[in-house]
Enzyme design. Structure first.
Site, PDB file in Angstrom:
ATOM      1  CB  SER A  96      -9.181   0.542  -0.160  1.00 46.50           C
ATOM      2  OG  SER A  96      -8.234   1.069  -1.687  1.00 46.50           O
ATOM      3  CG  HIS A 128      -5.131   3.839   0.720  1.00 45.40           C
ATOM      4  ND1 HIS A 128      -4.914   2.293   0.523  1.00 45.40           N
ATOM      5  CD2 HIS A 128      -6.536   3.900   0.283  1.00 45.40           C
ATOM      6  CE1 HIS A 128      -5.620   2.216   0.478  1.00 45.40           C
ATOM      7  NE2 HIS A 128      -6.878   3.218  -0.779  1.00 45.40           N
ATOM      8  CG  ASP A 139      -2.441   0.668   0.852  1.00 51.70           C
ATOM      9  OD1 ASP A 139      -1.874   1.939   0.824  1.00 51.70           O
ATOM     10  OD2 ASP A 139      -3.134  -0.236   1.455  1.00 51.70           O
TER      11      ASP A 139
END
Ligand SMILES: *[C@@H]1O[C@H](CO)[C@@H](O)[C@H](O)[C@H]1NC(C)=O
Ligand SMILES: *[C@@H]1O[C@H](CO)[C@@H](O)[C@H](O)[C@H]1NC(C)=O
Ligand SMILES: *[C@@H]1O[C@H](CO)[C@@H](O)[C@H](O)[C@H]1NC(C)=O
Ligand SMILES: *[C@@H]1O[C@H](CO)[C@@H](O)[C@H](O)[C@H]1NC(C)=O
Ligand SMILES: *[C@@H]1O[C@H](CO)[C@@H](O)[C@H](O)[C@H]1NC(C)=O
Ligand SMILES: *[C@@H]1O[C@H](CO)[C@@H](O)[C@H](O)[C@H]1NC(C)=O
Length: 764
Positions: free
Chosen positions: A544, A217, A144
């Site tokens: 996600s 994220h 990620d």
């Protein structure tokens, strides 16, 4: 085959990349080691070998070319080949060299942008979270945007030492040292060779040249998969409760591959190969292509996932956020768990009351006072060209000051960026219009703002359009629980599977709307620079967010069933998934206004408790997958990308149809005019439940077909016994009005065990 003991070399790649090399592109090149005829193969390892191959290429064509090919990464045992940046001419010369097999161009992919454990039935340190299941050491690799190592979710209190088998590393870099890892975050690496080769740069005032996460994220997804138990986690008091990853004692290894513009497939491939070598048990990737899917042999995410499967690693990917249109799901290879996104029973309502008395429920995580009745401005009444989208410099402060501004979603503006423009222009509040779907995902706006569903948005625009002095008030209700859920999100990407139509995708759905999880200490919740707020937890939506839920649950199952193959874990999660919501009704679809189908939720919503005891599983071996690739008519050199040294498809694969893959769900495809055509698929189930047991079949027959199962009863005498059955689907004559798809299910029932496979029939 040999173990994937990949030796990987990140070439020191600090060279300045001139923009003059714009015609050059990065490729992942596969070579056949045995066919390289020159004497490079006397060299000790692959890197100088690969460099020598490329040097000879440079000598060959450099007269016409400005710069020699640049070797980015060298791959040795997972597969033999390299990532290289070269010109078209250099590629042509490379193709003529002995041993050249295949070159796949690199591409830029994007991120598919706590109450959830409770919603999933995981609570109170009992059941699956009970101590006996938590002792084992499952390692989740998170590929990620990096991680914020100091976050309270990644503290290591109470954890035993790092497993001895772990071969990973905690790499040094900007504001990251080996001391940033602990017994929870056991590894951190970063990969940027592919990104730099695209001409990308790392601006060190905005990004860290290390595994440290600037975007938020990666921190969010890692904590969802395996964050520690944190009491009273909340976002400005909203969603207040315990936050914990799905498998909160699992270890985390972060692999940073995503930089501000996205993530290159070369960096992702390199990170995945490294993670396999490091010894992860589960890989979670909340990223992928947003464009059309490609054949699996051109998709290095699929190829690397196959290597992971062969090493016993469970791999989950997000399905994408391009719904509700059909054929939008990505990351669809059958050895991948492809995850859709759905709601939980929690919401953050904002009540919007119009001047004419009409009231709509939108959503907002604003926690301030209500906005009493204010004028609404929109488009021409708010500013100039682009004002309907609240584009930069489009809003006129004289028109906007103290008012509520309507912003449509469009262009490349994020809703929070529209909000920033409204605030800059002096607006008092914002209403975000949704073009399609009934999702109520929220964003951390920097002003009082509510998101409205598509139908409400239409009604508000109609009111504003037909009224001289439109007005609205807004009330923010905080957090509410007990809503009808789950419902599949409109944004969640849909099947059918474009690349392998005989395997339904996505596989399952999991919570992916308004998920509270960890956030970096130095990143604002809106990610806007003008936002000076800092939070410990943030609320995000996307596949996600659903993907790491499933990865964490897979880790939970793996810790209970250490000898299960990744296919067995996947089967358990799929056949026990539920399709009935908390009101006792079939799951609804927020995008298509009807019921969810196997094309939106796959087998259904994951149920961790049931998945730990599925009764039967549909197992799949690496050989089965190779036979499947043969049945797709991939040729020898294409299949060799998955299986080094592959020579030919076995005889039995010749009679195999792709639909015979022992998948835990059924995709049946008929030609549009098919009449009385029958397809028969074979399946084999393995008993992992009660040694002596008898399962009876129960079929919910899809409209327009008839279904025959032989035999109708499966008897088992012992554990791990395998029994096969055949199921035939006959397409009856198509009615003119019939939909082009219909759905049903096939369930094997024995006592409390219900082993369910959805059936999706498509006429095209
Ligand atoms: C790096 O980012 C900062 C802050 O956004 C910006 O002011 C600066 O111009 C950037 N530097 C380069 C070389 O792009
Ligand atoms: C969260 O809930 C706990 C216990 O219910 C309470 O003590 C705490 O003050 C709450 N925090 C916030 C920010 O509302
Ligand atoms: C607003 O009204 C104009 C003219 O009556 C019409 O063309 C337009 O489609 C309307 N827009 C909306 C959003 O209702
Ligand atoms: C599934 O197949 C693998 C071999 O591919 C085997 O190791 C495993 O024991 C089988 N059964 C289960 C439940 O995983
Ligand atoms: C497989 O197909 C590719 C693309 O069509 C082709 O370049 C290659 O030569 C083929 N390989 C074999 C062994 O037929
Ligand atoms: C369908 O085909 C089978 C054999 O192919 C035949 O026995 C049967 O009569 C056919 N049924 C119809 C309704 O056409």
């Amino acid at each position: 085959m040999e173990i994937f003991n990949a030796m990987l070399l990140l070439i020191a790649f600090i060279a300045v990349i001139s923009t003059a090399s714009a015609d050059k592109q990065t490729y992942i090149v596969r070579m056949d080691k045995t066919k390289i005829t020159n004497n490079y193969n006397s060299l000790a390892n692959s890197k100088p070998w690969h460099q020598a191959v490329l040097d000879s290429l440079a000598d060959d064509v450099s007269s016409q070319e400005g710069t020699p090919p640049e070797l980015l990464y060298s791959y040795e045992t997972a597969f033999f080949g390299f990532a290289v940046k070269l010109s078209r001419k250099q590629l042509e010369s490379l193709k003529k060299m002995d041993g050249f097999m295949y070159a796949v161009p690199d591409k830029m992919l994007s991120l598919h942008t706590t109450r959830s454990p409770l919603f999933l039935g995981l609570q109170g340190k009992k059941g699956l979270w009970g101590s006996s299941n938590l002792k084992s050491d499952v390692i989740i690799g998170v590929v990620d945007s990096g991680i914020w190592p100091e976050h309270v979710s990644f503290q290591d209190r109470g954890l035993p030492p790092v497993p001895k088998r772990w071969r990973g590393a905690c790499e040094k870099g900007t504001r990251f040292s080996p001391w940033n890892c602990n017994k929870k975050l056991i590894g951190a690496r970063y990969f940027y060779g592919g990104y730099l080769a695209t001409g990308g740069r790392i601006n060190e005032t905005e990004e860290y040249l290390s595994a440290r996460d600037a975007s938020g994220h990666g921190t969010h997804t890692a904590s969802t998969a395996a964050g520690d138990f944190v009491e009273h986690a909340n976002f400005f008091g909203l969603a207040n409760g315990s936050a914990a990853g799905m498998r909160y004692t699992a270890r985390i290894a972060a692999y940073k591959v995503c930089w501000p513009p996205g993530c290159t497939s070369v960096d992702i491939l390199t990170a995945m190969v490294k993670a396999i070598e490091d010894g992860v048990d589960v890989l979670t990737l909340s990223l992928g292509s947003i464009s059309e899917a490609e054949p699996y042999y051109q998709d290095y995410l699929a190829i690397a996932s196959y290597y992971a499967f062969k090493s016993g690693i469970f791999v989950a990917f997000s399905a994408g956020n391009s719904g509700p249109e059909a054929y939008t799901a990505v990351n669809t290879a059958p050895w991948i768990m492809t995850v859709a996104a759905s709601t939980m029973d929690r919401s953050f309502p904002a009540i919007v009351k119009l001047g004419n008395g009409q009231t709509f429920e939108g959503s907002s995580v604003h926690t301030g006072k209500a906005l009493k009745s204010l004028s609404i401005v929109y488009g021409r009444t708010a500013g100039g060209s682009g004002a309907e989208y609240c584009f930069p410099n489009s809003l006129n402060p004289k028109l906007v000051k103290g008012k509520i501004v309507i912003c449509e979603q469009g262009g490349f503006m994020k809703p929070v960026e529209s909000g920033e423009q409204v605030k800059l222009a002096g607006g008092a509040g914002m209403l975000i219009m949704t073009p399609e779907g009934e999702d109520l995902a929220t964003d951390a706006h920097i002003l009082p703002a509510a998101m409205l569903r598509a139908l409400a948005s239409k009604a508000v625009l109609k009111y504003v359009n037909s009224t001289k002095a439109p007005k609205a008030s807004m009330i923010f209700k905080g957090t509410t629980y007990g809503n009808r859920a789950p419902k599949v999100a409109a944004f969640s990407s849909r099947g059918p599977n474009l690349v392998g139509p005989d395997v339904t995708k996505p596989d399952v759905t999991a919570p992916g709307v308004n998920i509270l999880a960890a956030w970096p200490a130095e990143t604002s919740p809106s990610t806007l620079n003008s936002d000076k707020r800092r939070v410990l937890f943030n609320i995000l939506s996307g596949t996600s967010m659903s993907c790491p839920h499933v990865s964490g649950i897979a880790a939970l199952i793996k810790s209970k069933h250490k000898d299960w193959s990744p296919a067995a874990i996947k089967s358990a999660l799929m056949t026990t998934a539920y399709t009935i919501d908390n009101r006792g009704k079939p799951l609804a679809d927020l995008g298509l206004y009807g019921l969810a189908s196997p094309f939106s939720i796959g087998s259904g919503h994951v149920d961790p408790i049931k998945a730990s005891d599925p009764g039967l599983i549909y197992n799949i071996t690496a050989e089965d997958y190779i036979n499947y690739l043969c049945s797709l008519k991939y040729n020898v050199s294409q299949i060799a990308l998955f299986e080094e040294g592959f020579l030919s498809c076995p005889m039995e694969a010749a009679s195999m149809q792709p639909g015979d893959l022992n998948y835990p769900s059924f995709a049946v495809n008929f030609k549009r005019k098919a009449h009385n055509v029958t397809v028969t698929y074979k399946r084999t189930v393995t008993n992992v439940g009660i040694p002596r047991s008898t399962y009876k079949v129960s079929v919910e027959v899809p409209k327009g077909v008839s279904v025959t199962v032989r035999p109708k009863v499966l008897s088992f005498k012992k554990l791990n016994e395998e029994v096969s059955y055949k199921v035939s689907f006959t397409g009856l004559s198509r009615k003119k009005t019939a939909a082009s798809s219909s759905f049903g299910s096939l369930v094997w029932v024995s006592g409390k065990h219900r082993v369910r496979s959805p059936i999706a029939v498509t006429w095209k």
